[in-house]
Motif scaffolding. Structure first.
Motif, short mmCIF file in Angstrom:
data_model
loop_
_atom_site.label_atom_id
_atom_site.label_comp_id
_atom_site.label_asym_id
_atom_site.label_seq_id
_atom_site.Cartn_x
_atom_site.Cartn_y
_atom_site.Cartn_z
N GLU A 154 35.23 39.49 41.59
CA GLU A 154 35.15 38.81 40.31
C GLU A 154 34.44 37.39 40.07
OE1 GLU A 154 39.31 38.35 38.89
OE2 GLU A 154 39.97 37.44 40.93
N SER A 207 39.67 42.00 39.16
CA SER A 207 38.35 42.53 38.06
C SER A 207 37.35 42.69 39.44
CB SER A 207 38.10 41.63 37.14
OG SER A 207 39.04 41.53 36.17
N ARG A 255 38.97 47.60 37.14
CA ARG A 255 40.20 46.62 37.64
C ARG A 255 40.79 47.37 38.59
NH1 ARG A 255 41.53 41.92 36.17
NH2 ARG A 255 43.67 42.07 36.68
#
Length: 126
Positions: A47, A77, A120
Motif C-alpha cells: 500500500e 491493501s 486485499r
C-alpha cells in the motif's frame, strides 16, 4: 481466425492468499500471454508503493500467473502492477491490438503505461 482482442486485466480472476501465509497470489488470465513478458511486466506493490519481493511462476499453458512472497503476507491493501506492453501470443498489447484496421473505428485505448489491480490480504477466519 485473426485475434484482434487486447488482453483485459479487469477480466483476470485474482485469488488473494490469507495474511500470515506464504501461499501464492494466483491470477487466471483467461487466455495465454507471453511467458517472458509475464515474468517481467507484472509485479506486486504494497500500500506504500514498495515492490514486494518474491518468486513468479507462469503455468497452465501460460494462462496462470502466481506470485509467492519472500516474507509472509501482511494484512492490508496491495496492487498488482501491469505494464501496458504485456502481450498475448498474437502480439496484442494491453494498450493496443497488434494490427489495427484503419477502416474500423478504434473503440478503446488505455492511456496509462502502467495499470493496476487492487486486492486485499485479510487474516484467515477464526
Amino acid at each position: 481466425a485473426a485475434d484482434h482482442e487486447s488482453p483485459d486485466p479487469a477480466a483476470w480472476k485474482l485469488s488473494a492468499p490469507p495474511a500470515g501465509s506464504l501461499e501464492a497470489l494466483e491470477l487466471d488470465l483467461g487466455a495465454p500471454l507471453d511467458h517472458a513478458l509475464l515474468n517481467r511486466l507484472l509485479w506486486v506493490e504494497d500500500e506504500n508503493g514498495r515492490r514486494v519481493e518474491g518468486e513468479i511462476s507462469v503455468h497452465g499453458g501460460e494462462q496462470r500467473w502466481s506470485f509467492v512472497p519472500q516474507q509472509e503476507w501482511s494484512p492490508g491493501s496491495y496492487r498488482l502492477r501491469i505494464r501496458s506492453t504485456l502481450e498475448d501470443l498474437a502480439g496484442n498489447g494491453i494498450d493496443k491490438p497488434f494490427e489495427v484496421d484503419l477502416f474500423e473505428q478504434v473503440r478503446s485505448r488505455v492511456d496509462s503505461k502502467i495499470s493496476s489491480r487492487e486486492f486485499r490480504i485479510t487474516p484467515p477466519p477464526r
